[in-house]
Design a protein around this motif. Sequence first.
Motif, PDB file in Angstrom:
ATOM      1  N   ALA A 218      66.047  40.627  61.954  1.00 23.66           N
ATOM      2  CA  ALA A 218      66.517  41.931  62.425  1.00 23.66           C
ATOM      3  C   ALA A 218      65.543  43.029  62.008  1.00 23.66           C
ATOM      4  O   ALA A 218      65.237  43.939  62.788  1.00 23.66           O
ATOM      5  N   ALA A 219      65.042  42.945  60.761  1.00 22.79           N
ATOM      6  CA  ALA A 219      64.070  43.936  60.302  1.00 22.79           C
ATOM      7  C   ALA A 219      62.779  43.847  61.106  1.00 22.79           C
ATOM      8  O   ALA A 219      62.161  44.867  61.434  1.00 22.79           O
ATOM      9  N   ALA A 220      62.341  42.615  61.432  1.00 16.13           N
ATOM     10  CA  ALA A 220      61.137  42.445  62.236  1.00 16.13           C
ATOM     11  C   ALA A 220      61.326  43.034  63.631  1.00 16.13           C
ATOM     12  O   ALA A 220      60.411  43.659  64.179  1.00 16.13           O
ATOM     13  N   ASP A 221      62.512  42.840  64.201  1.00 15.44           N
ATOM     14  CA  ASP A 221      62.792  43.425  65.516  1.00 15.44           C
ATOM     15  C   ASP A 221      62.744  44.952  65.442  1.00 15.44           C
ATOM     16  O   ASP A 221      62.221  45.610  66.343  1.00 15.44           O
ATOM     17  N   GLN A 222      63.299  45.521  64.369  1.00 17.80           N
ATOM     18  CA  GLN A 222      63.240  46.968  64.200  1.00 17.80           C
ATOM     19  C   GLN A 222      61.801  47.441  64.083  1.00 17.80           C
ATOM     20  O   GLN A 222      61.412  48.467  64.663  1.00 17.80           O
TER      21      GLN A 222
END
Length: 303
Positions: A77-81
């Motif tokens: 999720a952090a990578a997507d952000q």
Amino acid sequence: MSSPPDLESLRLLVDVGTLGSLGQAARAAGISQPSASRRVAVLERRLGLPLLERTPRGSTLTAQGKMVADWAAQVLAAADQLMRGAAAVRQDRDAHMRVAASMTVAEYLLPRWLGEFGGREPAVQVGLAVVNSAEVAQLVLGDGEIELGFVEGPRTPPGLATRVVAQDRLVVVVAAGHPWARRRTPLSGPELAATPLVVRERGSGTREMLESALTGLETAPARLELGSNTAVKGAAQEGVGPAVLSVFAVEAELLSGRLVEIPLEGLDLVRDLRAVWRRGRRLTGPELTLLRVASGSAERRGR
């Protein structure tokens, strides 16, 4: 410490938990089951944990695997952000809609909002200008290229309408080896004011909030003024001095122990984060959609 696992291996592990088996996760990834099994085996060796329970009926997550899959989902999720935020900054000049945001909002909140916005307005390309709060106000009040901004100061800049979209808290942090890390009593306002601090530059909402909270107290000159949250964190971790930052900015460092939060008494460092637009102008179209996304996020957190 060994290098982190690759994102595709983490995504595969998450899919095993979500879909129920390694075979289904392999099909979702478009690879063969033996390839998926080898990839998870590499991940197990790297982490030193058994992640899959292999039986004649198939492979499912172990108890340790379920924990790692939960953590992996957060990493993904952090990578997507990160990718959404980077794309918005990269596309700034050619965007269909341009937005300005202060650094704290841009780094820690806006990428998630942009993900939800993209689901509602998939054809709209968003450009993002990342500046301090004072400069956000100038851009929104400027030539009309940017109609919507996000700021973090304690006061609404003149000429702008505003809506609260999130709440934040400033925290005092020090390196683990700093003498304050071992203190047993909260830090008072006068003590904080008398201490040379590592702070953000003038014009940033974080700096403005700190100065507002210390109004009426005799303050020492800053030890160091820096232009980004990352730079302030780095200086604090190296022992340059105590720093004051958004809790969003130091969450990972507090969890890892690289920084220590120092409790305060007698100071209110909670602040509102706001959307701003030119007073008298009615937001429409994509700008209104993004404002609703950000406002809805605040409402969900308040429940």
